[in-house]
Design an enzyme around this catalytic site. Sequence first.
Site, PDB file in Angstrom:
ATOM      1  N   LYS A  39     -26.467 -25.229  -6.055  1.00  0.00           N
ATOM      2  CA  LYS A  39     -26.933 -26.226  -7.029  1.00  0.00           C
ATOM      3  C   LYS A  39     -28.446 -26.400  -6.931  1.00  0.00           C
ATOM      4  O   LYS A  39     -29.136 -26.553  -7.948  1.00  0.00           O
ATOM      5  CB  LYS A  39     -26.216 -27.557  -6.780  1.00  0.00           C
ATOM      6  CG  LYS A  39     -24.718 -27.464  -7.047  1.00  0.00           C
ATOM      7  CD  LYS A  39     -23.986 -28.657  -6.473  1.00  0.00           C
ATOM      8  CE  LYS A  39     -22.489 -28.509  -6.653  1.00  0.00           C
ATOM      9  NZ  LYS A  39     -21.717 -29.488  -5.868  1.00  0.00           N
ATOM     10  N   ILE A  55     -22.930 -36.051 -13.310  1.00  0.00           N
ATOM     11  CA  ILE A  55     -24.295 -36.554 -13.549  1.00  0.00           C
ATOM     12  C   ILE A  55     -25.025 -35.610 -14.510  1.00  0.00           C
ATOM     13  O   ILE A  55     -25.045 -34.401 -14.273  1.00  0.00           O
ATOM     14  CB  ILE A  55     -25.110 -36.614 -12.237  1.00  0.00           C
ATOM     15  CG1 ILE A  55     -24.404 -37.484 -11.202  1.00  0.00           C
ATOM     16  CG2 ILE A  55     -26.526 -37.113 -12.490  1.00  0.00           C
ATOM     17  CD1 ILE A  55     -25.130 -37.524  -9.853  1.00  0.00           C
ATOM     18  N   THR A  98      -8.465 -27.676 -11.456  1.00  0.00           N
ATOM     19  CA  THR A  98      -8.950 -29.070 -11.440  1.00  0.00           C
ATOM     20  C   THR A  98      -9.823 -29.342 -12.665  1.00  0.00           C
ATOM     21  O   THR A  98      -9.583 -30.273 -13.431  1.00  0.00           O
ATOM     22  CB  THR A  98      -9.768 -29.337 -10.153  1.00  0.00           C
ATOM     23  OG1 THR A  98      -8.932 -29.082  -9.030  1.00  0.00           O
ATOM     24  CG2 THR A  98     -10.278 -30.760 -10.098  1.00  0.00           C
TER      25      THR A  98
HETATM   26  P1  NAP Z   1      -9.427 -24.446  -9.214  1.00  0.00           P
HETATM   27  O1  NAP Z   1      -8.760 -25.771  -9.272  1.00  0.00           O
HETATM   28  O2  NAP Z   1      -9.157 -23.564  -8.061  1.00  0.00           O
HETATM   29  O3  NAP Z   1      -9.041 -23.670 -10.562  1.00  0.00           O
HETATM   30  C1  NAP Z   1      -9.333 -22.323 -10.776  1.00  0.00           C
HETATM   31  C2  NAP Z   1      -8.576 -21.855 -12.003  1.00  0.00           C
HETATM   32  O4  NAP Z   1      -8.891 -20.491 -12.230  1.00  0.00           O
HETATM   33  C3  NAP Z   1      -7.041 -21.942 -11.867  1.00  0.00           C
HETATM   34  O5  NAP Z   1      -6.486 -22.422 -13.053  1.00  0.00           O
HETATM   35  C4  NAP Z   1      -6.621 -20.485 -11.652  1.00  0.00           C
HETATM   36  O6  NAP Z   1      -5.341 -20.187 -12.192  1.00  0.00           O
HETATM   37  C5  NAP Z   1      -7.682 -19.766 -12.464  1.00  0.00           C
HETATM   38  N1  NAP Z   1      -7.872 -18.396 -12.053  1.00  0.00           N
HETATM   39  C6  NAP Z   1      -8.072 -17.881 -10.817  1.00  0.00           C
HETATM   40  N2  NAP Z   1      -8.199 -16.548 -10.881  1.00  0.00           N
HETATM   41  C7  NAP Z   1      -8.088 -16.214 -12.174  1.00  0.00           C
HETATM   42  C8  NAP Z   1      -8.120 -14.983 -12.877  1.00  0.00           C
HETATM   43  N3  NAP Z   1      -8.308 -13.847 -12.233  1.00  0.00           N
HETATM   44  N4  NAP Z   1      -7.969 -15.006 -14.208  1.00  0.00           N
HETATM   45  C9  NAP Z   1      -7.778 -16.177 -14.875  1.00  0.00           C
HETATM   46  N5  NAP Z   1      -7.746 -17.381 -14.261  1.00  0.00           N
HETATM   47  C10 NAP Z   1      -7.886 -17.385 -12.934  1.00  0.00           C
HETATM   48  O7  NAP Z   1     -11.002 -24.594  -9.319  1.00  0.00           O
HETATM   49  P2  NAP Z   1     -11.846 -25.815  -9.902  1.00  0.00           P
HETATM   50  O8  NAP Z   1     -12.038 -26.825  -8.830  1.00  0.00           O
HETATM   51  O9  NAP Z   1     -11.299 -26.243 -11.198  1.00  0.00           O
HETATM   52  O10 NAP Z   1     -13.267 -25.115 -10.092  1.00  0.00           O
HETATM   53  C11 NAP Z   1     -13.535 -24.275 -11.184  1.00  0.00           C
HETATM   54  C12 NAP Z   1     -15.040 -24.052 -11.276  1.00  0.00           C
HETATM   55  O11 NAP Z   1     -15.688 -25.305 -11.449  1.00  0.00           O
HETATM   56  C13 NAP Z   1     -15.667 -23.443 -10.018  1.00  0.00           C
HETATM   57  O12 NAP Z   1     -16.746 -22.650 -10.396  1.00  0.00           O
HETATM   58  C14 NAP Z   1     -16.164 -24.660  -9.257  1.00  0.00           C
HETATM   59  O13 NAP Z   1     -17.239 -24.350  -8.395  1.00  0.00           O
HETATM   60  C15 NAP Z   1     -16.637 -25.503 -10.411  1.00  0.00           C
HETATM   61  N6  NAP Z   1     -16.723 -26.932 -10.153  1.00  0.00           N
HETATM   62  C16 NAP Z   1     -15.667 -27.598  -9.608  1.00  0.00           C
HETATM   63  C17 NAP Z   1     -15.758 -28.971  -9.437  1.00  0.00           C
HETATM   64  C18 NAP Z   1     -14.645 -29.759  -8.826  1.00  0.00           C
HETATM   65  O14 NAP Z   1     -14.819 -30.964  -8.620  1.00  0.00           O
HETATM   66  N7  NAP Z   1     -13.481 -29.177  -8.553  1.00  0.00           N
HETATM   67  C19 NAP Z   1     -16.909 -29.641  -9.817  1.00  0.00           C
HETATM   68  C20 NAP Z   1     -17.974 -28.930 -10.392  1.00  0.00           C
HETATM   69  C21 NAP Z   1     -17.863 -27.568 -10.560  1.00  0.00           C
HETATM   70  P3  NAP Z   1      -3.990 -20.903 -11.679  1.00  0.00           P
HETATM   71  O15 NAP Z   1      -4.120 -22.358 -12.030  1.00  0.00           O
HETATM   72  O16 NAP Z   1      -2.904 -20.254 -12.457  1.00  0.00           O
HETATM   73  O17 NAP Z   1      -3.929 -20.651 -10.216  1.00  0.00           O
HETATM   74  N1  HSE Z   2     -17.127 -28.765  -4.083  1.00  0.00           N
HETATM   75  C1  HSE Z   2     -18.094 -29.426  -4.874  1.00  0.00           C
HETATM   76  C2  HSE Z   2     -18.474 -30.736  -4.231  1.00  0.00           C
HETATM   77  C3  HSE Z   2     -17.546 -29.664  -6.262  1.00  0.00           C
HETATM   78  O1  HSE Z   2     -17.792 -31.170  -3.308  1.00  0.00           O
HETATM   79  O2  HSE Z   2     -19.465 -31.331  -4.618  1.00  0.00           O
HETATM   80  C4  HSE Z   2     -18.593 -30.113  -7.214  1.00  0.00           C
HETATM   81  O3  HSE Z   2     -19.505 -29.111  -7.471  1.00  0.00           O
END
Ligand code: NAP
Ligand code: HSE
Length: 435
Positions: free
Chosen positions: A212, A143, A19
Amino acid sequence: MDHTDKSAPVRIGIAGLGTVGGGLLRLLDTQAELLAGRCGRRLIVTAVSARDRSKDRGVDLSAVRWYEDAAELATDPDVDVVVELIGGSDGIAKATVEAALSNGKHVVTANKALIAHHGTALARMAEERGLSLAYEAAVAGGIPAIKGLREGLAGNSIREVHGILNGTCNYILTEMRTTGRDFADVLADAQRLGYAEADPSFDIDGVDAAHKLAILTAVAFGTQVDFPAIHVEGIRHVSALDIEYADELGYRIRLLGIARRTEHGIEQRVHPCMVPVGSPIGATDGVFNAVVADGDFVDKVVLVGRGAGAGPTASAVAADLVDIARGRLTPTFAVPADMLTAPTPSPLDRRRGRYYVRLMVLDRPGVIADVAAALRDQSVSMEAFLQRGRAPGEAVPVVLTTHETGEASMRRALERIGALDAVLEPPRMIRIEDF
Ligand code: NAP
Ligand code: HSE
């Protein structure tokens, strides 16, 4: 990074293309010219890593080096900045960040779990090497909460920071109130929209908000990151009935993170709260987050915006990349890592405030007198009392709110109330915060 040539492109390696990683690829592509103007140099992606090479990421990656192993990407000589967007407090995410810092590369991450658990040690590691460890996206999505607190309020001693720190929970609580849909149904929506963590229990059990909060506390008070000290409760026990009663009493239910400097130490807690409908926090609905900082000179500052999702989170990552490209280096948690103090936790039992309590009781004479006696014996004063309907001999919900009282007294009273024969379910208590 070529520190001598300030116009050389900044070469970025992105580990994780889900994402947030996907959002970042699109942002860097769409905003390439705008960012080049703002940085005085180009930001180019030279390497990426994810699990599945065949997945379409919406951007042409044919000219970009692909790594099966993200920690190996972190050693690539053609990478100046490693952006870690995999997630998880340990494992490959931690290995990648450590490899990047050991190899002299700046790090940008959205990984609050990693920073909440290892932030102090990683900050030391980065600062000893003159590198940046940037994590704006880790707290409250789009934010600029970290920059707001660390740079914008640098002239203040912070008294308190609190806010809605989890978009998934706020989305669920809002949808439950406005549509009457049930919890599981709305959670599935939040997952589909890319808001939820890989393990959504982190969202609904308050762990993500606590990650957080741990980070905000360190920045606000200049203390080492102390995640284990946080009192954490999630939203599983918030029922449709509580949401209805909150409405009737003029409140909204929010999952809040609260960090406060008290005479006993630093109080850190995450739990559902009732807040006045008209307050900034009460008015923040859906996936929106809100962060409120209270500084001694500035007073209260409120920041509201989207706390999750591809675009907002990529926006925060990009801001960190711009800082690095411009050569702006700030201590990770506002003061150098070696000067962060060990916090003294202030226990939740010291909290003073008002409470909402919901009981399921048998509708028969004398029950309310027993409840009132338990409160009286702990010197808890009732403010309001609601019993809807009448069902002699059957279960009915009874709701009460209290005047200001101590948490420890409230707990003792609820223990006694919960043990009464006529009280059929454990009492549900929600703290009222009059922000
Ligand atoms: P996500 O959609 O699950 O994406 C995770 C990514 O990591 C995928 O591309 C996955 O590969 C890859 N991955 C998993 N295992 C791996 C490995 N061993 N080696 C290399 N790549 C690997 O997660 P996300 O929502 O983007 O979140 C990523 C980070 O941002 C997390 O720390 C989350 O807490 C943080 N975050 C997320 C949001 C949000 O709104 N989603 C907001 C703020 C912070 P594949 O695509 O090939 O499966
Ligand atoms: N899972 C988190 C949320 C993503 O819902 O706020 C952003 O850190």
